[in-house]
Scaffold this motif. Structure first.
Motif, short mmCIF file in Angstrom:
data_model
loop_
_atom_site.label_atom_id
_atom_site.label_comp_id
_atom_site.label_asym_id
_atom_site.label_seq_id
_atom_site.Cartn_x
_atom_site.Cartn_y
_atom_site.Cartn_z
N THR A 90 0.83 -1.21 0.00
CA THR A 90 0.00 0.00 0.00
C THR A 90 0.86 1.26 0.00
OG1 THR A 90 -1.73 -1.17 1.22
CG2 THR A 90 -1.84 1.23 1.20
N LEU A 91 1.92 1.25 0.81
CA LEU A 91 2.80 2.42 0.84
C LEU A 91 3.54 2.59 -0.49
CD1 LEU A 91 4.42 2.26 4.42
CD2 LEU A 91 2.66 3.84 3.57
N GLY A 92 3.91 1.47 -1.09
CA GLY A 92 4.60 1.53 -2.38
C GLY A 92 3.72 2.16 -3.45
N VAL A 93 2.44 1.75 -3.50
CA VAL A 93 1.51 2.30 -4.49
C VAL A 93 1.25 3.78 -4.22
CG1 VAL A 93 -0.85 2.19 -5.39
CG2 VAL A 93 0.41 0.08 -4.93
N LEU A 94 1.09 4.14 -2.95
CA LEU A 94 0.89 5.56 -2.62
C LEU A 94 2.10 6.40 -3.04
CD1 LEU A 94 -0.76 5.33 0.93
CD2 LEU A 94 -1.83 6.11 -1.19
N GLY A 95 3.30 5.86 -2.82
CA GLY A 95 4.49 6.55 -3.28
C GLY A 95 4.51 6.71 -4.79
N GLY A 96 4.05 5.67 -5.49
CA GLY A 96 3.97 5.74 -6.94
C GLY A 96 3.02 6.82 -7.41
N PHE A 97 1.87 6.94 -6.72
CA PHE A 97 0.93 8.00 -7.07
C PHE A 97 1.54 9.37 -6.83
CE2 PHE A 97 -2.64 4.83 -6.46
CZ PHE A 97 -3.08 4.91 -7.78
N GLY A 98 2.35 9.48 -5.79
CA GLY A 98 3.04 10.74 -5.54
C GLY A 98 3.93 11.14 -6.69
N PHE A 99 4.66 10.18 -7.24
CA PHE A 99 5.51 10.47 -8.40
C PHE A 99 4.66 10.77 -9.64
CE2 PHE A 99 8.89 8.56 -5.84
CZ PHE A 99 9.96 9.38 -6.16
N LYS A 148 3.12 14.98 -13.57
CA LYS A 148 2.16 15.85 -14.24
C LYS A 148 2.48 17.33 -14.02
CE LYS A 148 -1.84 12.79 -14.41
NZ LYS A 148 -3.26 12.56 -14.02
N ILE A 149 2.93 17.63 -12.80
CA ILE A 149 3.24 19.03 -12.48
C ILE A 149 4.50 19.51 -13.20
CG2 ILE A 149 3.92 20.62 -10.64
CD1 ILE A 149 2.16 18.96 -8.74
N SER A 150 5.54 18.67 -13.17
CA SER A 150 6.84 19.07 -13.70
C SER A 150 7.02 18.75 -15.18
CB SER A 150 7.96 18.38 -12.92
OG SER A 150 7.92 16.97 -13.13
N GLY A 151 6.22 17.81 -15.68
CA GLY A 151 6.40 17.37 -17.07
C GLY A 151 7.57 16.42 -17.24
N LYS A 152 8.19 16.00 -16.14
CA LYS A 152 9.32 15.08 -16.18
C LYS A 152 8.86 13.63 -16.00
CE LYS A 152 12.64 18.40 -14.24
NZ LYS A 152 13.59 18.65 -13.12
N LYS A 153 9.66 12.69 -16.52
CA LYS A 153 9.38 11.27 -16.33
C LYS A 153 10.27 10.75 -15.20
CE LYS A 153 8.00 10.35 -21.09
NZ LYS A 153 8.26 9.55 -22.32
N TYR A 154 9.66 10.00 -14.30
CA TYR A 154 10.39 9.43 -13.17
C TYR A 154 10.42 7.91 -13.27
CZ TYR A 154 9.95 14.09 -11.12
OH TYR A 154 10.02 15.44 -10.89
N PRO A 155 11.47 7.28 -12.73
CA PRO A 155 11.58 5.83 -12.80
C PRO A 155 10.54 5.10 -11.97
CG PRO A 155 13.34 6.72 -11.43
CD PRO A 155 12.65 7.88 -12.05
N ILE A 156 9.85 5.83 -11.07
CA ILE A 156 8.83 5.24 -10.21
C ILE A 156 7.47 5.84 -10.57
CG2 ILE A 156 8.04 4.90 -7.84
CD1 ILE A 156 10.93 5.21 -6.93
N SER A 157 6.47 4.98 -10.70
CA SER A 157 5.09 5.41 -10.93
C SER A 157 4.17 4.37 -10.33
CB SER A 157 4.81 5.57 -12.43
OG SER A 157 4.81 4.30 -13.06
N SER A 158 2.90 4.72 -10.17
CA SER A 158 1.96 3.77 -9.59
C SER A 158 1.81 2.53 -10.49
CB SER A 158 0.59 4.44 -9.40
OG SER A 158 0.08 4.91 -10.63
N VAL A 159 1.84 2.74 -11.80
CA VAL A 159 1.71 1.61 -12.73
C VAL A 159 2.91 0.68 -12.61
CG1 VAL A 159 1.66 0.95 -15.17
CG2 VAL A 159 0.24 2.84 -14.36
N ARG A 160 4.12 1.26 -12.52
CA ARG A 160 5.31 0.42 -12.41
C ARG A 160 5.35 -0.33 -11.09
NH1 ARG A 160 10.43 3.43 -15.43
NH2 ARG A 160 9.48 3.36 -17.51
N VAL A 161 4.86 0.29 -10.02
CA VAL A 161 4.81 -0.41 -8.73
C VAL A 161 3.86 -1.60 -8.82
CG1 VAL A 161 4.08 -0.23 -6.32
CG2 VAL A 161 5.45 1.59 -7.34
N LYS A 162 2.69 -1.38 -9.44
CA LYS A 162 1.72 -2.46 -9.57
C LYS A 162 2.27 -3.59 -10.45
CE LYS A 162 -2.30 0.54 -8.95
NZ LYS A 162 -3.48 1.18 -9.60
N LYS A 163 2.97 -3.22 -11.53
CA LYS A 163 3.57 -4.24 -12.38
C LYS A 163 4.66 -5.01 -11.63
CE LYS A 163 2.91 -2.25 -17.02
NZ LYS A 163 3.63 -1.73 -18.22
N PHE A 164 5.45 -4.29 -10.84
CA PHE A 164 6.53 -4.92 -10.08
C PHE A 164 5.97 -5.97 -9.12
CE2 PHE A 164 9.05 -5.16 -6.21
CZ PHE A 164 10.33 -5.39 -6.69
#
Length: 331
Positions: A254-263, A268-284
């Protein structure tokens, strides 16, 4: 006399290794929109979206191995998936018909099955979830239609690999191995989820095996190196290869997914791509397994176990001194 084989799209990760394994036994030619770093002398520049750029190169060829594809997650516009993977396949088949080439080996993907399926084999219903998977399935349909127009004379092999890793690759498996090897790795969840993987050295050997055993007919194969490893077992394999203990730290799912949502929000705010995302956490944290019984029940024998494959990759990437810095980027 050596049989003539044209590889289309072989300047990249899998294609380079395939040339290395086949060039002594076959008369190999490579057609790609990018020059090959290691085999420029047998490479001709051409784009499968442009019929005129490659049509003549199929003259006198016995077999086509079609590797070219748009495969990354961030391809824009998304129409490129269909321009390359589907229309490009049509263009290749049209050229084959004009030049009387009757054999083709096509690399597809387990992405045609979709996400969260239970160990699908080759007969499992397809349910692609992204443009890559959808375009690969459409390309397969184009190939099957071509084959059934003249099944008495044609040969079609479709190979659906799971995620491929190995030396020089820069994709998700490399990033995961690098994080584990660095000792700065947090396991999200209990680590008991299993992942199907495929080592590039085994994948190209299977393609070569099919090339050496061509016959009239249609076959489709999943390619996975078995047995599948859990995430905990994968960490243990890295520890064994490096001869050191990797610090163990588990983060609740749960904490991992929440962290992913944070990224996701930061992206969206910065327009940058990060190595962590909610989708990648779920896939992991998901179990991603595919059945490869058909492949391994054939007379094909993979030259490397999965344990040996991981060790070869770890040693090359993180232990030995490299002779060059040539790498290939994929997902």
């Amino acid at each position: 006399m050596k049989k003539k084989v044209i590889l289309i799209g072989a300047s990249g990760f899998v294609g380079t290794r395939l040339i290395e394994k086949t060039i002594s036994d076959f008369d190999i030619k490579n057609l790609d929109k990018q020059q090959s770093h290691f085999y420029p002398n047998i490479t001709t520049l051409g784009d499968i979206r442009n019929q005129n750029s490659f049509d003549s190169h199929l003259e006198g060829q016995d077999t086509v191995i079609l590797l070219a594809a748009e495969h990354r997650d961030d391809v824009h516009p998304t129409s490129l998936y269909y321009d390359v993977n589907v229309q490009g396949t049509r263009n290749v088949l049209a050229a084959m018909d004009r030049k009387n080439v009757k054999n083709i080996i096509f690399t597809s993907s387990v992405a045609v099955y979709g996400l969260n399926k239970v160990n699908p084999d080759e007969g499992h219903p397809v349910d692609p979830f992204n443009h890559y998977g959808k375009s690969k399935w459409q390309a397969e349909e184009v190939l099957r239609e071509w084959y059934h127009r003249n099944p008495q004379e044609r040969s079609l092999t479709i190979i659906r690999p799971t995620v491929i890793f190995g030396e020089r690759n820069r994709g998700n498996v490399y990033n995961l191995l690098r994080q584990i090897a660095s000792g700065k790795f947090a396991m999200i969840g209990d680590g008991n989820n299993y992942k199907s993987m495929a080592y590039v050295g085994n994948v190209v050997e299977f393609i070569k095996y099919r090339l050496e055993n061509l016959s009239q007919g249609y076959e489709v194969y999943n390619y996975v190196d078995k047995p599948d490893l859990s995430m905990n077992q994968l960490v243990a394999e890295v520890e064994k290869s490096l001869g050191k203990k990797i610090p163990s730290f588990h983060l609740p799912y749960t904490l991992g997914v929440l962290g992913g949502f944070g990224f996701d929000v930061l992206s969206k705010i910065s327009g940058k791509k990060y190595p962590i995302s909610s989708v990648r956490v779920k896939k992991f944290c998901a179990t991603t397994q595919f059945d490869a019984t058909k492949t391994h029940d054939s007379s094909f024998l993979a030259p490397y176990t999965l344990s040996q494959s991981i060790d070869r990759t770890i040693q090359y990437e993180f232990v030995k001194v490299k002779e060059d810095d040539v790498t290939f980027i994929s997902e």
